[in-house]
Design a protein around this motif. Structure first.
Motif, PDB file in Angstrom:
ATOM      1  N   ALA A 110       6.256   0.487  -6.627  1.00 22.83           N
ATOM      2  CA  ALA A 110       5.933  -0.255  -5.397  1.00 22.83           C
ATOM      3  C   ALA A 110       4.581   0.223  -4.857  1.00 22.83           C
ATOM      4  CB  ALA A 110       7.025  -0.029  -4.357  1.00 22.83           C
ATOM      5  N   VAL A 111       3.999  -0.581  -3.959  1.00 23.77           N
ATOM      6  CA  VAL A 111       2.686  -0.259  -3.385  1.00 23.77           C
ATOM      7  C   VAL A 111       2.815  -0.053  -1.877  1.00 23.77           C
ATOM      8  CG1 VAL A 111       0.361  -1.176  -2.927  1.00 23.77           C
ATOM      9  CG2 VAL A 111       1.392  -1.463  -5.192  1.00 23.77           C
ATOM     10  N   MET A 112       2.287   1.079  -1.411  1.00 30.56           N
ATOM     11  CA  MET A 112       2.294   1.394   0.023  1.00 30.56           C
ATOM     12  C   MET A 112       0.857   1.497   0.525  1.00 30.56           C
ATOM     13  SD  MET A 112       3.794   4.793   1.959  1.00 30.56           S
ATOM     14  CE  MET A 112       5.528   4.315   1.983  1.00 30.56           C
ATOM     15  N   LEU A 113       0.545   0.756   1.595  1.00 29.65           N
ATOM     16  CA  LEU A 113      -0.773   0.844   2.221  1.00 29.65           C
ATOM     17  C   LEU A 113      -0.640   1.741   3.452  1.00 29.65           C
ATOM     18  CD1 LEU A 113      -3.126  -2.175   3.021  1.00 29.65           C
ATOM     19  CD2 LEU A 113      -2.880  -0.271   4.587  1.00 29.65           C
ATOM     20  N   ASP A 114      -1.440   2.802   3.495  1.00 32.15           N
ATOM     21  CA  ASP A 114      -1.386   3.735   4.623  1.00 32.15           C
ATOM     22  C   ASP A 114      -2.563   3.465   5.550  1.00 32.15           C
ATOM     23  OD1 ASP A 114      -1.306   6.071   6.301  1.00 32.15           O
ATOM     24  OD2 ASP A 114      -0.074   7.022   4.772  1.00 32.15           O
ATOM     25  N   THR A 115      -2.259   3.123   6.799  1.00 30.08           N
ATOM     26  CA  THR A 115      -3.329   2.794   7.761  1.00 30.08           C
ATOM     27  C   THR A 115      -4.031   4.065   8.255  1.00 30.08           C
ATOM     28  OG1 THR A 115      -1.872   2.930   9.690  1.00 30.08           O
ATOM     29  CG2 THR A 115      -2.035   0.790   8.582  1.00 30.08           C
ATOM     30  N   VAL A 116      -5.223   3.879   8.811  1.00 35.06           N
ATOM     31  CA  VAL A 116      -5.955   5.000   9.400  1.00 35.06           C
ATOM     32  C   VAL A 116      -5.367   5.307  10.780  1.00 35.06           C
ATOM     33  CG1 VAL A 116      -8.215   5.866  10.138  1.00 35.06           C
ATOM     34  CG2 VAL A 116      -8.044   4.333   8.163  1.00 35.06           C
ATOM     35  N   GLY A 117      -5.113   4.253  11.575  1.00 36.31           N
ATOM     36  CA  GLY A 117      -4.569   4.447  12.917  1.00 36.31           C
ATOM     37  C   GLY A 117      -5.565   5.151  13.821  1.00 36.31           C
ATOM     38  N   PRO A 118      -5.076   5.693  14.937  1.00 35.36           N
ATOM     39  CA  PRO A 118      -5.986   6.372  15.874  1.00 35.36           C
ATOM     40  C   PRO A 118      -6.330   7.781  15.382  1.00 35.36           C
ATOM     41  CG  PRO A 118      -3.759   6.411  16.726  1.00 35.36           C
ATOM     42  CD  PRO A 118      -3.697   5.655  15.435  1.00 35.36           C
ATOM     43  N   GLU A 119      -6.867   7.871  14.161  1.00 33.92           N
ATOM     44  CA  GLU A 119      -7.179   9.183  13.576  1.00 33.92           C
ATOM     45  C   GLU A 119      -8.594   9.598  13.965  1.00 33.92           C
ATOM     46  OE1 GLU A 119      -5.770  10.707   9.580  1.00 33.92           O
ATOM     47  OE2 GLU A 119      -7.837  10.169   9.083  1.00 33.92           O
ATOM     48  N   ASP A 127       4.158  -3.815  -0.624  1.00 32.34           N
ATOM     49  CA  ASP A 127       5.599  -3.681  -0.373  1.00 32.34           C
ATOM     50  C   ASP A 127       5.876  -2.941   0.929  1.00 32.34           C
ATOM     51  OD1 ASP A 127       6.528  -4.731  -3.023  1.00 32.34           O
ATOM     52  OD2 ASP A 127       5.255  -3.086  -3.693  1.00 32.34           O
ATOM     53  N   PHE A 128       5.039  -1.918   1.193  1.00 32.82           N
ATOM     54  CA  PHE A 128       5.261  -1.077   2.370  1.00 32.82           C
ATOM     55  C   PHE A 128       3.958  -0.897   3.148  1.00 32.82           C
ATOM     56  CE2 PHE A 128       8.112   0.692  -0.978  1.00 32.82           C
ATOM     57  CZ  PHE A 128       9.338   0.355  -0.401  1.00 32.82           C
ATOM     58  N   LEU A 129       4.091  -0.877   4.480  1.00 32.23           N
ATOM     59  CA  LEU A 129       2.971  -0.515   5.342  1.00 32.23           C
ATOM     60  C   LEU A 129       3.344   0.798   6.015  1.00 32.23           C
ATOM     61  CD1 LEU A 129       0.236  -1.435   6.690  1.00 32.23           C
ATOM     62  CD2 LEU A 129       1.642  -2.181   8.606  1.00 32.23           C
ATOM     63  N   SER A 130       2.557   1.826   5.773  1.00 33.04           N
ATOM     64  CA  SER A 130       2.781   3.116   6.430  1.00 33.04           C
ATOM     65  C   SER A 130       1.956   3.119   7.711  1.00 33.04           C
ATOM     66  CB  SER A 130       2.345   4.246   5.483  1.00 33.04           C
ATOM     67  OG  SER A 130       2.229   5.448   6.189  1.00 33.04           O
ATOM     68  N   LEU A 131       2.632   3.089   8.853  1.00 27.88           N
ATOM     69  CA  LEU A 131       1.970   2.936  10.150  1.00 27.88           C
ATOM     70  C   LEU A 131       1.671   4.319  10.744  1.00 27.88           C
ATOM     71  CD1 LEU A 131       1.043   0.671  12.101  1.00 27.88           C
ATOM     72  CD2 LEU A 131       3.259   0.881  13.234  1.00 27.88           C
ATOM     73  N   SER A 132       0.416   4.764  10.567  1.00 25.74           N
ATOM     74  CA  SER A 132       0.031   6.107  10.999  1.00 25.74           C
ATOM     75  C   SER A 132       0.109   6.256  12.515  1.00 25.74           C
ATOM     76  CB  SER A 132      -1.389   6.419  10.533  1.00 25.74           C
ATOM     77  OG  SER A 132      -1.438   6.477   9.123  1.00 25.74           O
ATOM     78  N   TYR A 133       0.478   7.461  12.938  1.00 27.55           N
ATOM     79  CA  TYR A 133       0.524   7.829  14.363  1.00 27.55           C
ATOM     80  C   TYR A 133       1.355   6.860  15.205  1.00 27.55           C
ATOM     81  CZ  TYR A 133      -3.283  10.977  13.110  1.00 27.55           C
ATOM     82  OH  TYR A 133      -4.042  11.956  12.506  1.00 27.55           O
ATOM     83  N   THR A 134       2.522   6.461  14.694  1.00 26.09           N
ATOM     84  CA  THR A 134       3.409   5.600  15.494  1.00 26.09           C
ATOM     85  C   THR A 134       3.896   6.403  16.702  1.00 26.09           C
ATOM     86  OG1 THR A 134       4.139   4.492  13.484  1.00 26.09           O
ATOM     87  CG2 THR A 134       5.488   4.161  15.438  1.00 26.09           C
ATOM     88  N   ARG A 135       3.679   5.838  17.906  1.00 24.79           N
ATOM     89  CA  ARG A 135       4.020   6.580  19.125  1.00 24.79           C
ATOM     90  C   ARG A 135       5.129   5.916  19.928  1.00 24.79           C
ATOM     91  NH1 ARG A 135      -2.321   7.000  20.635  1.00 24.79           N
ATOM     92  NH2 ARG A 135      -2.188   4.890  19.827  1.00 24.79           N
ATOM     93  N   HIS A 136       5.271   4.580  19.749  1.00 19.94           N
ATOM     94  CA  HIS A 136       6.273   3.816  20.509  1.00 19.94           C
ATOM     95  C   HIS A 136       6.855   2.729  19.611  1.00 19.94           C
ATOM     96  CE1 HIS A 136       5.091   5.429  24.483  1.00 19.94           C
ATOM     97  NE2 HIS A 136       3.901   5.512  23.916  1.00 19.94           N
ATOM     98  N   ALA A 137       8.043   2.243  19.960  1.00 21.73           N
ATOM     99  CA  ALA A 137       8.657   1.132  19.219  1.00 21.73           C
ATOM    100  C   ALA A 137       7.748  -0.096  19.268  1.00 21.73           C
ATOM    101  CB  ALA A 137      10.026   0.808  19.804  1.00 21.73           C
ATOM    102  N   GLU A 138       7.001  -0.239  20.373  1.00 23.05           N
ATOM    103  CA  GLU A 138       6.102  -1.383  20.534  1.00 23.05           C
ATOM    104  C   GLU A 138       5.022  -1.405  19.446  1.00 23.05           C
ATOM    105  OE1 GLU A 138       4.750  -4.900  21.832  1.00 23.05           O
ATOM    106  OE2 GLU A 138       6.628  -3.931  22.447  1.00 23.05           O
ATOM    107  N   ASP A 139       4.615  -0.218  18.978  1.00 24.08           N
ATOM    108  CA  ASP A 139       3.628  -0.134  17.877  1.00 24.08           C
ATOM    109  C   ASP A 139       4.164  -0.850  16.636  1.00 24.08           C
ATOM    110  OD1 ASP A 139       2.121   1.438  19.555  1.00 24.08           O
ATOM    111  OD2 ASP A 139       2.713   3.337  18.640  1.00 24.08           O
ATOM    112  N   VAL A 140       5.453  -0.629  16.344  1.00 26.57           N
ATOM    113  CA  VAL A 140       6.080  -1.245  15.170  1.00 26.57           C
ATOM    114  C   VAL A 140       6.207  -2.750  15.374  1.00 26.57           C
ATOM    115  CG1 VAL A 140       8.088  -1.222  13.621  1.00 26.57           C
ATOM    116  CG2 VAL A 140       7.366   0.897  14.735  1.00 26.57           C
ATOM    117  N   ARG A 141       6.607  -3.148  16.599  1.00 24.99           N
ATOM    118  CA  ARG A 141       6.757  -4.572  16.896  1.00 24.99           C
ATOM    119  C   ARG A 141       5.427  -5.314  16.741  1.00 24.99           C
ATOM    120  NH1 ARG A 141      10.939  -2.788  20.572  1.00 24.99           N
ATOM    121  NH2 ARG A 141       9.446  -2.307  22.227  1.00 24.99           N
TER     122      ARG A 141
END
Length: 527
Positions: free
Chosen positions: A88-97, A222-236
């Protein structure tokens, strides 16, 4: 007499420790996510990584451009075909890095007790006196006495390639820091982490959206890795963005928990996300070291009970430069498995490490040994108790299939599924034997074109502990009208035999839909 009593009470036979580890088609039930990069992007190395046990390839967009990652992905596709191993393929975001930018790429030596200035002026050249950063708001976010860490890839606290700073004063947009340890920063990019400080940047940046909308859509990630998730709203918000991209509406979102803010809102994030990545690198700086293991155990338990994959990172850092892990690291991998994690994520170890293939192989062997002593009985009882009664129809079937497989000592559980949900529920109960998930594609249309679903579902189970997917011929229906869909069952059994997990006279538990009913049956194989 006393020694005999000790022998009977021994939870793990000492003799078994001296037995050689057995090679297996499935190196371990626990999955391995490998980050592909400079040391692991050729077809040969990727093929070897797949053979060694990597089942998810992670593409980290905090460095490298889309063209670079596309070349790597094309090599992955060739390796998948030649090795006949799904990945599978996972894309990892940069986020607020936050990052230090070193355009000249000259090594920077920082000495303990000296001062260094962090400046948002990226026109400046990085040196031991001044470090340009990619965020103009740092001066507003920090105050005297705050802690900042900088390191290549991530700060570990033990490397001479990482530095620990303390804020002395804020001068306009610049932050003057005292250097707490001597270190040499080498390379073009370093991560900067301000401990327990909120950074006012969006979790999904414009750059992330651009990458997902182009590279992500083009490659149907297949997957999005959401860096620095801080709230459920980030996922939404991320889910809302993916749903607008058509082909990515099925992409699963894994929330990366890497600071105290994400930890505080963990329960709500878990409800929204498809899985969790415990990013222990950053989290280990935001939390006191003695608290990290507590978070790991608590978070993995919650993921297990929710039936969502838990992925643990930063396990064998020393293998970036060494052929063997430290004893502590080997124990750490085993403990992550015993805690109940689904997958181990390798970052720098495979991205820029000297031994990517050996690292995957070593981690797989440690996982396999830990799985042998995983207390499945206790885990099963705990999960059933947590689910409570009355159970849903699917939950009841899944737990019954696992209970039956354990009672008759089945070699595998075969599950026919179209969405993958039934197979994931079976895996939630952590059977000691592999679950062959036979995904039956469905024909669907969006009024403009017809397409088969199934590929996403098959690949997305590659991050779930114990699940091994097979994509069936689309002509086979998921719901059979006769009690045994013989031809597709034969394909699954043949695959199991080829894999060496099914032998003559073995018992196999089959879980499938027959008409409107779900059926669990036990079959015994002949010669």
């Amino acid at each position: 007499m006393h020694s005999n009593h000790l022998l009977l009470e021994e939870p793990i036979r000492m003799a078994s420790i001296l037995e050689p580890s057995k090679a297996n088609f499935f190196p371990a039930m626990t999955k391995i996510v490998g980050t592909l990069g400079p040391r692991s992007r050729s077809v040969e190395v990727i093929s070897a990584c797949l053979q060694a046990g990597m089942s998810v390839a992670r593409f980290d967009f905090s460095w490298g451009n889309a063209e670079y990652h596309q070349e790597t992905l094309e090599n992955l596709k060739i390796a998948i075909k030649s090795s006949k191993k799904l990945c599978a393929v996972m894309l990892d975001t940069v986020g607020p890095e936050l990052q230090v930018v070193n355009k000249s790429e000259k090594a920077i030596t920082l000495k303990a007790d000296d001062n260094v200035i962090l400046t948002p002026d990226q026109g400046q050249e990085a040196s031991s006196e001044i470090l340009p950063i990619n965020f103009a708001g740092l001066a507003k976010a920090v105050k005297k006495g705050d802690t900042i860490f900088i390191g290549q890839y991530l700060f570990t606290g033990s490397e001479t390639t990482s530095v620990w700073l303390e804020v002395n004063e804020v001068k306009g947009d610049d932050v003057v820091c005292a250097i707490k340890n001597s270190a040499t920063l080498a390379g073009s990019l370093f991560t900067l982490h301000a401990s327990q400080i909120r950074i006012e940047l969006p979790t999904l940046s414009d750059k992330d959206k651009e990458v997902i909308g182009s590279w992500g859509v083009q490659n149907k990630i297949d997957f999005l890795s959401l860096s620095y998730t801080r709230h459920a709203e980030d996922v939404r918000q991320a889910r809302d963005y993916l749903s607008k991209l058509g082909d990515l509406s099925q992409t699963q979102i894994f929330a990366k928990i890497e600071n105290v803010e994400g930890l505080t809102h963990f329960d709500e994030i878990l409800q929204e996300a498809d899985g969790i990545i415990l990013s222990r690198g950053n989290l280990g700086i935001d939390l006191p070291p003695e608290k990290v293991f507590l978070f790991q155990k608590s978070a993995v338990y919650k993921c297990n009970m929710a039936g969502k994959p838990a992925v643990v990172t930063r396990v064998v850092d020393s293998m970036t430069d060494n052929l063997r892990p430290t004893r502590a690291e080997a124990t750490d991998v085993a403990n992550a498995v015993l805690d109940g994690c689904d997958a181990i994520l390798l970052g720098a170890e495979t991205l820029r490490g000297l031994y990517p293939v050996e690292t995957i192989s070593t981690v797989g062997k440690i996982c396999a040994e830990a799985e042998k002593v995983f207390n499945q009985d206790q885990y099963f009882k705990r999960t059933v108790k947590f689910v409570g009664e009355p159970m849903t129809h699917l939950e009841s079937i899944a737990s019954s299939a696992v209970r039956a497989a354990l009672k008759v000592k089945a070699s595998v559980i075969i599950c026919f599924t179209s969405s993958g949900r039934a197979a994931r529920l079976i895996a939630k109960y952590r059977p000691t034997m592999p679950v062959l998930s036979v995904v039956i594609p469905r024909l669907k249309t969006n009024q403009l074109r017809w397409s088969f679903s199934g590929a996403f579902e098959a690949r997305q189970s590659l991050i779930v502990r114990g699940l091994f997917p097979l994509l069936a011929d689309p002509r086979h229906p998921a719901e059979s009208t006769n009690a045994s869909n013989e031809s597709v069952l034969k394909v699954a059994l043949d695959h199991g035999k080829a894999a060496g997990v099914i032998k003559s006279h073995d018992r196999v538990v089959v879980c499938q839909k027959v008409g409107d009913a779900s059926v669990v049956k036990i079959i015994e194989l002949e010669d």
